[in-house]
Design a protein around this motif. Sequence first.
Motif, PDB file in Angstrom:
ATOM      1  N   TYR A  94       5.882  18.773  -4.422  1.00 22.87           N
ATOM      2  CA  TYR A  94       5.733  17.269  -4.018  1.00 22.87           C
ATOM      3  C   TYR A  94       5.306  16.520  -4.977  1.00 22.87           C
ATOM      4  CZ  TYR A  94       7.623  18.650   0.265  1.00 22.87           C
ATOM      5  OH  TYR A  94       8.477  19.464   1.675  1.00 22.87           O
ATOM      6  N   ALA A  95       4.248  17.263  -5.954  1.00 26.52           N
ATOM      7  CA  ALA A  95       3.744  16.618  -7.157  1.00 26.52           C
ATOM      8  C   ALA A  95       4.513  16.686  -8.624  1.00 26.52           C
ATOM      9  CB  ALA A  95       2.520  17.133  -7.421  1.00 26.52           C
ATOM     10  N   HIS A  96       5.823  17.236  -8.309  1.00 29.36           N
ATOM     11  CA  HIS A  96       6.610  17.388  -9.351  1.00 29.36           C
ATOM     12  C   HIS A  96       7.172  16.183  -9.695  1.00 29.36           C
ATOM     13  CE1 HIS A  96       9.595  19.363 -12.001  1.00 29.36           C
ATOM     14  NE2 HIS A  96       8.996  20.371 -12.300  1.00 29.36           N
ATOM     15  N   GLU A  97       7.440  15.904 -11.291  1.00 21.71           N
ATOM     16  CA  GLU A  97       7.968  14.831 -12.123  1.00 21.71           C
ATOM     17  C   GLU A  97       9.285  14.395 -11.084  1.00 21.71           C
ATOM     18  OE1 GLU A  97       9.592  11.677 -14.218  1.00 21.71           O
ATOM     19  OE2 GLU A  97       7.405  12.389 -13.990  1.00 21.71           O
ATOM     20  N   VAL A 135       1.675  10.063  -8.524  1.00 17.93           N
ATOM     21  CA  VAL A 135       2.348   8.652  -7.787  1.00 17.93           C
ATOM     22  C   VAL A 135       1.594   7.775  -8.509  1.00 17.93           C
ATOM     23  CG1 VAL A 135       2.524   7.181  -6.163  1.00 17.93           C
ATOM     24  CG2 VAL A 135       3.202   9.932  -5.631  1.00 17.93           C
ATOM     25  N   TYR A 136       0.328   7.642  -8.615  1.00 19.66           N
ATOM     26  CA  TYR A 136      -0.572   6.581  -9.157  1.00 19.66           C
ATOM     27  C   TYR A 136      -0.217   6.547 -10.645  1.00 19.66           C
ATOM     28  CZ  TYR A 136      -4.427   4.385 -11.436  1.00 19.66           C
ATOM     29  OH  TYR A 136      -5.252   3.413 -12.035  1.00 19.66           O
ATOM     30  N   ASP A 137      -0.019   7.737 -11.410  1.00 15.36           N
ATOM     31  CA  ASP A 137       0.303   7.680 -13.156  1.00 15.36           C
ATOM     32  C   ASP A 137       1.675   6.913 -12.954  1.00 15.36           C
ATOM     33  OD1 ASP A 137      -2.113   8.796 -13.524  1.00 15.36           O
ATOM     34  OD2 ASP A 137      -1.091  10.849 -13.690  1.00 15.36           O
ATOM     35  N   LYS A 138       2.839   7.125 -12.122  1.00 16.69           N
ATOM     36  CA  LYS A 138       3.795   6.736 -12.367  1.00 16.69           C
ATOM     37  C   LYS A 138       4.012   5.435 -11.914  1.00 16.69           C
ATOM     38  CE  LYS A 138       7.129   8.929 -12.765  1.00 16.69           C
ATOM     39  NZ  LYS A 138       7.973   9.374 -14.171  1.00 16.69           N
ATOM     40  N   LEU A 139       3.248   4.734 -11.008  1.00 22.96           N
ATOM     41  CA  LEU A 139       3.195   3.412 -10.872  1.00 22.96           C
ATOM     42  C   LEU A 139       2.561   2.596 -11.669  1.00 22.96           C
ATOM     43  CD1 LEU A 139       1.979   3.608  -6.853  1.00 22.96           C
ATOM     44  CD2 LEU A 139       4.015   2.553  -7.733  1.00 22.96           C
ATOM     45  N   THR A 140       1.444   3.184 -12.348  1.00 15.55           N
ATOM     46  CA  THR A 140       0.840   2.714 -13.601  1.00 15.55           C
ATOM     47  C   THR A 140       1.657   2.614 -14.761  1.00 15.55           C
ATOM     48  OG1 THR A 140      -1.403   3.452 -12.714  1.00 15.55           O
ATOM     49  CG2 THR A 140      -1.141   2.362 -14.879  1.00 15.55           C
ATOM     50  N   ASP A 150       0.853  13.845  -0.089  1.00 19.11           N
ATOM     51  CA  ASP A 150       0.782  15.264   0.440  1.00 19.11           C
ATOM     52  C   ASP A 150      -0.433  15.985  -0.217  1.00 19.11           C
ATOM     53  OD1 ASP A 150       2.320  17.404   1.860  1.00 19.11           O
ATOM     54  OD2 ASP A 150       2.063  18.264  -0.098  1.00 19.11           O
ATOM     55  N   SER A 151      -0.905  15.743  -1.344  1.00 14.23           N
ATOM     56  CA  SER A 151      -1.808  16.357  -1.863  1.00 14.23           C
ATOM     57  C   SER A 151      -2.490  15.414  -3.012  1.00 14.23           C
ATOM     58  CB  SER A 151      -1.297  17.583  -2.483  1.00 14.23           C
ATOM     59  OG  SER A 151      -0.590  17.263  -3.730  1.00 14.23           O
ATOM     60  N   SER A 152      -3.711  15.941  -3.338  1.00 14.15           N
ATOM     61  CA  SER A 152      -4.391  15.187  -4.509  1.00 14.15           C
ATOM     62  C   SER A 152      -3.754  15.089  -5.733  1.00 14.15           C
ATOM     63  CB  SER A 152      -5.961  15.721  -4.599  1.00 14.15           C
ATOM     64  OG  SER A 152      -5.777  17.004  -5.073  1.00 14.15           O
ATOM     65  N   GLU A 153      -2.933  16.177  -6.183  1.00 11.47           N
ATOM     66  CA  GLU A 153      -2.116  16.217  -7.128  1.00 11.47           C
ATOM     67  C   GLU A 153      -0.936  15.323  -7.071  1.00 11.47           C
ATOM     68  OE1 GLU A 153      -3.194  18.868  -5.509  1.00 11.47           O
ATOM     69  OE2 GLU A 153      -4.268  19.806  -6.855  1.00 11.47           O
ATOM     70  N   GLN A 154      -0.328  15.301  -5.931  1.00 15.50           N
ATOM     71  CA  GLN A 154       0.847  14.368  -5.812  1.00 15.50           C
ATOM     72  C   GLN A 154       0.083  12.918  -5.627  1.00 15.50           C
ATOM     73  OE1 GLN A 154       2.303  13.226  -1.902  1.00 15.50           O
ATOM     74  NE2 GLN A 154       4.414  13.564  -2.825  1.00 15.50           N
ATOM     75  N   ALA A 155      -0.856  12.603  -5.409  1.00 11.98           N
ATOM     76  CA  ALA A 155      -1.354  11.171  -5.495  1.00 11.98           C
ATOM     77  C   ALA A 155      -1.768  10.858  -6.504  1.00 11.98           C
ATOM     78  CB  ALA A 155      -2.881  11.477  -4.690  1.00 11.98           C
ATOM     79  N   LYS A 156      -2.394  11.700  -7.592  1.00 15.74           N
ATOM     80  CA  LYS A 156      -2.361  11.331  -9.132  1.00 15.74           C
ATOM     81  C   LYS A 156      -1.015  11.203  -9.655  1.00 15.74           C
ATOM     82  CE  LYS A 156      -6.695  14.382  -9.435  1.00 15.74           C
ATOM     83  NZ  LYS A 156      -7.243  15.602  -9.623  1.00 15.74           N
ATOM     84  N   LEU A 185       2.869   1.083   5.183  1.00 16.15           N
ATOM     85  CA  LEU A 185       2.242   2.551   5.103  1.00 16.15           C
ATOM     86  C   LEU A 185       3.419   3.337   4.540  1.00 16.15           C
ATOM     87  CD1 LEU A 185       0.028   4.717   5.315  1.00 16.15           C
ATOM     88  CD2 LEU A 185       0.548   4.439   7.587  1.00 16.15           C
ATOM     89  N   TYR A 186       3.362   4.116   3.490  1.00 13.58           N
ATOM     90  CA  TYR A 186       4.128   5.065   3.100  1.00 13.58           C
ATOM     91  C   TYR A 186       3.778   6.528   3.286  1.00 13.58           C
ATOM     92  CZ  TYR A 186       6.602   1.228   0.985  1.00 13.58           C
ATOM     93  OH  TYR A 186       7.171  -0.041   0.698  1.00 13.58           O
ATOM     94  N   LEU A 187       4.371   7.310   4.108  1.00 14.39           N
ATOM     95  CA  LEU A 187       3.553   8.553   4.707  1.00 14.39           C
ATOM     96  C   LEU A 187       4.369   9.619   3.872  1.00 14.39           C
ATOM     97  CD1 LEU A 187       2.997   8.147   8.524  1.00 14.39           C
ATOM     98  CD2 LEU A 187       1.157   8.388   6.806  1.00 14.39           C
ATOM     99  N   GLY A 188       3.718  10.304   3.027  1.00 12.45           N
ATOM    100  CA  GLY A 188       4.111  11.317   2.242  1.00 12.45           C
ATOM    101  C   GLY A 188       3.668  12.656   2.518  1.00 12.45           C
TER     102      GLY A 188
END
Length: 668
Positions: free
Chosen positions: A519-522, A563-568, A555-561, A622-625
């Motif tokens: 779930y953290a994969h590109e 997602v944040y990087d992609k948004l930024t 879903d995880s801290s890795e996915q959060a990072k 709220l987007y639930l992943g």
Amino acid sequence: MTRLKYKYVSLQQVEQLIDSETNIYKKSFRVALNQINGIKLTDKDVGSIISDLKNFLDAEDLGMSFYEKFFTGIALAGESIRLIDFENLDNNIFEVMTEVPYRNGSDSFRPDITIFVNGLPLAFVEVKVPDNKQGIQAEHRRMGERFSQEKYRLFANITQLMIFSNNSEYDDDEVVPLEGAFYAASDYRQLFFNRFREEDTDIYKRLEAPNETVEKEILRDINYLSIRSTPEYETNKNPLTPTNKILTSLLSWERFMFILRYGFAYVKDSHDGGITTIQKHVMRYQQMFAEFKIKTMLEAGNKRGVIWHTQGSGKTALAYHSVKFLTDYYQRQNYSTQFYFIVDRLELLQQAASEFRERGLEVNEVNSLENFIAAIQRAGSASTTGKLSITVVNIQKFSDESVAKEPKFNVNVQRIYFIDEAHRGYKWDGSFLARLMKSDRDSVMIALTGTPLIGEYKTRDIFGSYIHSYYYNQSIANGYTLRLIREGIKAEYRLKLQAALSNLEKQVVKGTLDKDKIYAHENYVSPLVEYIETDFKQSRERLNDKTIGAMIACDSSEQAKAVYDKLTAHGKFSAELILSTVGYSDKELDDKRTNFKQGNVDILVVFKMLLTSFDAPRLKKLYLGRKIKEHNLLQALTRVNRPYEKMRYGYVVDFADIQAEFDKTRVC
């Protein structure tokens, strides 16, 4: 009002005795202060006191400086003069007048009824005809416009309570209040209209009997004697009309004095650049009745119980009001009080500490086992400033050594524990709960929960019977929370995400990708973020509000990072990443939360942080992943249910197939 033991005063006969700047009725002001303080004031003394009060009322603080004088008194010749006697209500003078003008220069407005306590105009009532559906909203708008103007600052500051009614029953489906009887505290920007639902209906039976002589005098004075024989007049005299009910509930002597003493909070919010704004909050009715129930519990000799108030109903605010109320309750019994707010997560400690400070409490944060041992073994209050105080502590700081001891001096100490989110982690077989119970066997323990456990571990079995309950459907009906809508994912994106997951799972089978990295994969994050950006943009357009914010629960801290990087990288929306308390100071975390609340950040990206006790009214998507269950799910969902502008709903977008869980929690 005369049936509530208020004396009617004819404005025509006393207008010259009303101070032109403050509307203080000088005759009753002098009489009341004399009998409360056992003194004899001269005309000069009265003028001096009113002049000093005006200085406080001129402050740009929503009347906070003036309000404090109810408790500290006003200085005169080195003596402190009490304005109100909260202990002996008969020492006060309760009066009403009709259409007293609130003047400033050539402008003025005349509330239908003004309520005076000891000559101070502390409340007013505006009544509209029932068939005027826009009357309440028009008055809401007019009063907001008036109190936003500097020329009416003094009246906004002296007015403690406002009641607006069109004598109709509430329409609970309304987002904008149009029907019913509402109450509000002053605000320079926008009033919040609270509904009131009486829980002690015997209060209507305790009314004074009607006095026909007084009725005639009042009607004659206001030139309405002719209506006395009409059917409408008889109907409106009924104590159970919406208007009469809210007047009885809020303005009977005991209730009004309780609200004045314990029911207000001045909430300070500091912005970037050192600018501080103040809001004045008035106690919600469920909080008031919870206080009454706490008192009943204590008077019955019980010291344990559960307050079940749904998420978003103001449990931290309830604890704040309780600190004021219980300090006085135990002081009458010659007890010193110590208050503790107990949490089970560091982020909740920081959030609660911030909220208590904003309301003016001195807050002691416990940061070590040793620090807490010293705190709980202290005799008397922990305050270093003389203000009311509360200690906010993580339950993990309770140790075998943190046990209250008998004070060396002749001091009676009562400790009061508020256990926050009492449905989590407080189990009979847990060491933390055992240490909590052991710390002071004679403490008062009030468990706060929005989702009590009813399974193997029952919140009631651990902390005692329910003191007071207030449910989600009640909160929605009262306008404190919004209904939630679950939004499905559009088919084209669902197929994209499913295809990405299918391909990634093949890599897991081949051993070229770890399962927990899917779930953290590109290849998954890219269509996920693309959908969120498109959906959020369309939501702002559809709701016609560019100020609403969003949260992505990952879903995880890795996915959060990721997602944040992609948004930024895309730069379409500003984003903030908050994963944990590690690596941040309290101020840094508070700044991150504040930036979002103030609209400086569009989207929050989180893993486990901020899914409980984070209140930001502008958060509406709220987007639930990740899969969240039972009470944890309800807490997460209620991040988007706070009232905001004219929104009817909070919106949840589900990427984690939570439909079944959502349906279960929705009925709570």
